[in-house]
Design a protein around this motif. Structure first.
Motif, PDB file in Angstrom:
ATOM      1  N   SER A 352     -41.041 -15.387 -15.288  1.00 48.32           N
ATOM      2  CA  SER A 352     -40.108 -14.289 -15.503  1.00 48.32           C
ATOM      3  C   SER A 352     -39.784 -14.170 -16.990  1.00 48.32           C
ATOM      4  CB  SER A 352     -38.804 -14.512 -14.727  1.00 48.32           C
ATOM      5  OG  SER A 352     -39.044 -14.604 -13.346  1.00 48.32           O
ATOM      6  N   ALA A 353     -39.581 -12.948 -17.450  1.00 44.65           N
ATOM      7  CA  ALA A 353     -39.111 -12.682 -18.807  1.00 44.65           C
ATOM      8  C   ALA A 353     -37.793 -11.937 -18.707  1.00 44.65           C
ATOM      9  CB  ALA A 353     -40.134 -11.855 -19.575  1.00 44.65           C
ATOM     10  N   VAL A 354     -36.799 -12.378 -19.478  1.00 49.01           N
ATOM     11  CA  VAL A 354     -35.467 -11.804 -19.415  1.00 49.01           C
ATOM     12  C   VAL A 354     -35.089 -11.254 -20.783  1.00 49.01           C
ATOM     13  CG1 VAL A 354     -33.031 -12.226 -18.905  1.00 49.01           C
ATOM     14  CG2 VAL A 354     -34.807 -13.443 -17.614  1.00 49.01           C
ATOM     15  N   PHE A 355     -34.655  -9.980 -20.809  1.00 51.33           N
ATOM     16  CA  PHE A 355     -34.219  -9.326 -22.030  1.00 51.33           C
ATOM     17  C   PHE A 355     -32.743  -8.974 -21.921  1.00 51.33           C
ATOM     18  CE2 PHE A 355     -38.645  -8.212 -21.142  1.00 51.33           C
ATOM     19  CZ  PHE A 355     -39.284  -8.614 -22.300  1.00 51.33           C
ATOM     20  N   LYS A 356     -31.998  -9.167 -22.995  1.00 53.67           N
ATOM     21  CA  LYS A 356     -30.588  -8.777 -23.032  1.00 53.67           C
ATOM     22  C   LYS A 356     -30.490  -7.305 -23.427  1.00 53.67           C
ATOM     23  CE  LYS A 356     -28.995 -13.358 -24.499  1.00 53.67           C
ATOM     24  NZ  LYS A 356     -28.294 -14.108 -25.591  1.00 53.67           N
ATOM     25  N   ASN A 357     -29.839  -6.500 -22.586  1.00 55.38           N
ATOM     26  CA  ASN A 357     -29.727  -5.067 -22.865  1.00 55.38           C
ATOM     27  C   ASN A 357     -28.767  -4.795 -24.022  1.00 55.38           C
ATOM     28  OD1 ASN A 357     -31.388  -4.632 -20.633  1.00 55.38           O
ATOM     29  ND2 ASN A 357     -29.650  -4.368 -19.236  1.00 55.38           N
ATOM     30  N   LYS A 358     -29.112  -3.803 -24.838  1.00 60.06           N
ATOM     31  CA  LYS A 358     -28.217  -3.399 -25.908  1.00 60.06           C
ATOM     32  C   LYS A 358     -26.986  -2.700 -25.354  1.00 60.06           C
ATOM     33  CE  LYS A 358     -31.593  -2.939 -29.668  1.00 60.06           C
ATOM     34  NZ  LYS A 358     -32.253  -1.990 -30.612  1.00 60.06           N
ATOM     35  N   ASN A 359     -27.162  -1.965 -24.261  1.00 57.89           N
ATOM     36  CA  ASN A 359     -26.033  -1.322 -23.585  1.00 57.89           C
ATOM     37  C   ASN A 359     -26.326  -1.250 -22.092  1.00 57.89           C
ATOM     38  OD1 ASN A 359     -27.389   1.364 -22.972  1.00 57.89           O
ATOM     39  ND2 ASN A 359     -27.558   1.314 -25.229  1.00 57.89           N
ATOM     40  N   GLY A 360     -25.314  -0.868 -21.302  1.00 58.37           N
ATOM     41  CA  GLY A 360     -25.448  -0.885 -19.852  1.00 58.37           C
ATOM     42  C   GLY A 360     -26.261   0.241 -19.264  1.00 58.37           C
ATOM     43  N   ASP A 361     -26.522   1.279 -20.044  1.00 55.53           N
ATOM     44  CA  ASP A 361     -27.271   2.432 -19.541  1.00 55.53           C
ATOM     45  C   ASP A 361     -28.763   2.226 -19.792  1.00 55.53           C
ATOM     46  OD1 ASP A 361     -28.213   4.818 -18.678  1.00 55.53           O
ATOM     47  OD2 ASP A 361     -27.300   6.028 -20.270  1.00 55.53           O
ATOM     48  N   THR A 362     -29.503   1.917 -18.746  1.00 50.02           N
ATOM     49  CA  THR A 362     -30.945   1.658 -18.873  1.00 50.02           C
ATOM     50  C   THR A 362     -31.775   2.748 -18.219  1.00 50.02           C
ATOM     51  OG1 THR A 362     -30.892   0.328 -16.852  1.00 50.02           O
ATOM     52  CG2 THR A 362     -30.593  -0.836 -18.950  1.00 50.02           C
ATOM     53  N   SER A 363     -31.156   3.909 -17.949  1.00 51.57           N
ATOM     54  CA  SER A 363     -31.873   4.971 -17.236  1.00 51.57           C
ATOM     55  C   SER A 363     -33.125   5.420 -17.987  1.00 51.57           C
ATOM     56  CB  SER A 363     -30.940   6.162 -16.998  1.00 51.57           C
ATOM     57  OG  SER A 363     -30.425   6.644 -18.233  1.00 51.57           O
ATOM     58  N   PHE A 364     -33.042   5.484 -19.319  1.00 56.23           N
ATOM     59  CA  PHE A 364     -34.207   5.937 -20.090  1.00 56.23           C
ATOM     60  C   PHE A 364     -35.336   4.907 -20.027  1.00 56.23           C
ATOM     61  CE2 PHE A 364     -32.047   3.193 -22.968  1.00 56.23           C
ATOM     62  CZ  PHE A 364     -32.977   2.713 -23.870  1.00 56.23           C
ATOM     63  N   LEU A 365     -35.002   3.644 -19.759  1.00 56.30           N
ATOM     64  CA  LEU A 365     -36.033   2.617 -19.598  1.00 56.30           C
ATOM     65  C   LEU A 365     -36.660   2.673 -18.207  1.00 56.30           C
ATOM     66  CD1 LEU A 365     -34.250  -0.465 -21.233  1.00 56.30           C
ATOM     67  CD2 LEU A 365     -36.054   0.940 -22.240  1.00 56.30           C
ATOM     68  N   GLU A 366     -35.919   3.181 -17.250  1.00 57.85           N
ATOM     69  CA  GLU A 366     -36.405   3.246 -15.875  1.00 57.85           C
ATOM     70  C   GLU A 366     -37.276   4.475 -15.612  1.00 57.85           C
ATOM     71  OE1 GLU A 366     -33.171   2.484 -13.060  1.00 57.85           O
ATOM     72  OE2 GLU A 366     -32.011   1.697 -14.744  1.00 57.85           O
ATOM     73  N   ASN A 367     -37.091   5.522 -16.402  1.00 56.24           N
ATOM     74  CA  ASN A 367     -37.828   6.777 -16.172  1.00 56.24           C
ATOM     75  C   ASN A 367     -39.344   6.602 -16.160  1.00 56.24           C
ATOM     76  OD1 ASN A 367     -35.526   8.342 -15.801  1.00 56.24           O
ATOM     77  ND2 ASN A 367     -35.350   8.834 -17.986  1.00 56.24           N
ATOM     78  N   PRO A 368     -39.947   5.865 -17.124  1.00 55.24           N
ATOM     79  CA  PRO A 368     -41.411   5.695 -17.079  1.00 55.24           C
ATOM     80  C   PRO A 368     -41.885   5.040 -15.783  1.00 55.24           C
ATOM     81  CG  PRO A 368     -40.565   5.065 -19.226  1.00 55.24           C
ATOM     82  CD  PRO A 368     -39.373   5.260 -18.343  1.00 55.24           C
ATOM     83  N   LEU A 369     -41.113   4.100 -15.248  1.00 57.11           N
ATOM     84  CA  LEU A 369     -41.497   3.448 -14.001  1.00 57.11           C
ATOM     85  C   LEU A 369     -41.494   4.435 -12.844  1.00 57.11           C
ATOM     86  CD1 LEU A 369     -39.482   0.116 -14.417  1.00 57.11           C
ATOM     87  CD2 LEU A 369     -41.945   0.423 -14.677  1.00 57.11           C
ATOM     88  N   LYS A 370     -40.522   5.319 -12.856  1.00 62.02           N
ATOM     89  CA  LYS A 370     -40.469   6.353 -11.823  1.00 62.02           C
ATOM     90  C   LYS A 370     -41.679   7.274 -11.930  1.00 62.02           C
ATOM     91  CE  LYS A 370     -35.397   6.423 -11.669  1.00 62.02           C
ATOM     92  NZ  LYS A 370     -34.179   7.215 -11.962  1.00 62.02           N
ATOM     93  N   GLU A 371     -42.038   7.642 -13.166  1.00 62.14           N
ATOM     94  CA  GLU A 371     -43.174   8.538 -13.378  1.00 62.14           C
ATOM     95  C   GLU A 371     -44.480   7.906 -12.924  1.00 62.14           C
ATOM     96  OE1 GLU A 371     -43.059   9.470 -17.481  1.00 62.14           O
ATOM     97  OE2 GLU A 371     -41.187  10.635 -17.368  1.00 62.14           O
ATOM     98  N   TRP A 372     -44.576   6.589 -13.007  1.00 62.32           N
ATOM     99  CA  TRP A 372     -45.798   5.893 -12.578  1.00 62.32           C
ATOM    100  C   TRP A 372     -45.820   5.665 -11.076  1.00 62.32           C
ATOM    101  CZ3 TRP A 372     -45.190   1.677 -16.909  1.00 62.32           C
ATOM    102  CH2 TRP A 372     -45.537   2.240 -18.137  1.00 62.32           C
ATOM    103  N   GLY A 373     -44.783   6.074 -10.382  1.00 59.23           N
ATOM    104  CA  GLY A 373     -44.749   5.927  -8.937  1.00 59.23           C
ATOM    105  C   GLY A 373     -44.390   4.545  -8.449  1.00 59.23           C
TER     106      GLY A 373
END
Length: 483
Positions: A352-373
């Protein structure tokens, strides 16, 4: 893990020469030298004083020491050589030098004589090995027996051959010393330099002379000019390496190896960036991890991330350009140090790799995953994305504070994490961390206790600990410790 074991197998063939004579063989054109001293005594010291080598060498563990002496006895019998001659050779000094062949940290850690000499045969590199013995021909016979090679000598020839179906090595027997090289020119150059017909490296390089003098205090000492020595650990960056020195010896209850590289930066600002990355890893060591290894490195070091993912996940990112770029985005949008942890001893990658988020809103990081199905779900209130390709399944878990990239299902991941402790709770980690550098940029810890328990059923505190940092003078320091 194989460090001194394979070196030991290698050294059984060689007797040492006087220290100054060793370096008298090294020509000015040589790109490096590597000196090994008192290997048998070192192995005995490590066996008696370190948990790692005690388990690896001892009969109650892997039993490697008994196996090594079995090889010595068998080799001596087959070559009709007195085995005491070979065993006494274990404490004699050995020199490896030359040019045209790059060495790496991996080569040292797996110093397998078959691997090294096969590399010489296949590459025909200008590399040579030197030792001195009044019984040099019996030692040569032992080398030939171990490597399944045939001695081939023409009357009157100064340089003769060791032949096999897979390649040829070259040798010269002189007045009490023997040289073996990857090609004829390597042996000739070493011999000519020793006879004073060419300028020596220690005469032209103050740095090499300084390292040679320091070699008396270490079991392994190496000097490599330019970037001939490769380290597939730690930071990946575009700075250049001017030279590398390597030192290793027993220290207390550990084997300690230190690698120092003089680096060249295009501007001082680049060095300042690295200096600011060094910290104590206090908060990271207080986070729960599972498995038998943990790696910390700056999330801003994107190339380091690519290297670590390829190494630990057993996933080649190059064919998956979009995925690789996406993981780089995760890293750039995080802060502090990324953490990679998992199990080295497992049939499938559990990492596992764990990254500390800069802020709580990660929606823009999730969008590409949604686009890839990617398949989406919720687990413990966290958003989960399951991404599959022909060979791998990777899960992305988003929480307000962290983003997790893992090969485990969410259920497996949280189960493993909840049942595990922190490095601060680990006795072996605390021991080696106290002996190491206070601040570092990259840090890796292998809990060998868990590996020994899994492989041979014994339980004792043991670890491998790696650190990397920069000094203000631009030197890059790698520290590796076996406990």
């Amino acid at each position: 893990m194989k460090l001194f074991i394979f070196i030991l197998c290698f050294v059984i063939h060689f007797s040492g020469v006087a220290a100054q004579e060793l370096f008298d063989f090294v020509p000015e054109s040589a790109g490096y030298f590597l000196v090994l001293r008192s290997m048998r005594s070192t192995l005995e010291t490590l066996r008696d004083n370190t948990n790692f080598f005690g388990a690896y060498l001892g009969d109650d563990g892997f039993g490697a020491e008994r196996a090594i002496y079995g090889i010595i006895d068998a080799t001596g019998y087959n070559a009709e050589v007195d085995t005491s001659l070979l065993k006494n050779a274990l404490n004699r000094d050995l020199l490896l030098a030359g040019e045209g062949l790059e060495l790496s940290l991996e080569d040292l850690l797996t110093f397998d004589p078959f691997y090294l000499l096969e590399k010489l045969k296949l590459s025909r590199a200008r590399i040579f090995i030197v030792w001195k013995s009044e019984s040099s021909f019996p030692l040569l016979k032992a080398v030939a027996a171990l490597l399944d090679m045939t001695i081939f000598a023409q009357p009157g020839e100064i340089i003769s051959e060791l032949r096999s179906n897979s390649g040829t090595l070259y040798y010269h027997t002189g007045d009490g010393f023997l040289i073996i090289g990857g090609n004829r020119e390597a042996v000739q150059t070493a011999l000519s330099t020793y006879q004073g017909q060419g300028r020596r490296l220690l005469e032209s390089s103050e740095k090499a002379r300084e390292i040679a003098e320091m070699s008396y205090d270490y079991t392994i000492t190496g000097f490599f000019d330019s970037d001939r020595f490769k380290i597939d650990l730690g930071l990946q960056s575009p700075f250049s390496v001017d030279n590398t020195v390597v030192f290793a010896r027993p220290e207390g209850h550990t084997l300690s190896a230190t690698i120092v590289q003089d680096t060249i930066f295009l501007n001082s600002q680049d060095l300042e960036v690295f200096l600011k990355l060094a910290d104590t890893k206090e908060s990271e060591a207080s986070e729960k991890t599972y498995g038998d290894y943990t790696v910390f490195f700056p999330s801003s070091s994107v190339e380091t991330l690519r290297n670590e993912l390829t190494h630990w996940f057993e996933l080649d990112l190059e064919p998956y350009r979009e995925l690789a770029d996406y993981i780089v985005l995760l890293s750039r949008e995080s802060t502090g140090n990324a953490r990679i942890y998992g199990e080295l001893v497992s049939e499938v990658p559990k990492v596992s790799a764990v990254f500390k988020n800069k802020n709580g809103d990660t929606s823009f990081l999730e969008n590409p995953l949604k686009e890839w199905g990617a398949k989406t779900s919720l687990y413990r209130g966290n958003r989960v994305y399951e991404l599959e390709n022909d060979f791998d399944t990777i899960y992305f878990i988003f929480s307000p504070s962290t983003t997790v990239l893992t090969t485990l299902t969410p259920e497996e991941y949280y189960s493993a994490a909840s049942s595990s402790g922190t490095l601060r709770d680990n006795v072996s980690y605390e021991f080696v961390r106290e002996l190491g550098m206070e601040k570092d940029i990259v840090e890796a810890f292998v809990d060998v206790k868990k590996i020994f328990k899994s492989l041979i059923g014994i339980s004792l505190d043991s670890a491998i600990f790696y650190q990397q940092t920069f000094l203000e003078n631009g030197k890059m320091v790698h520290a590796l410790r076996f406990y």
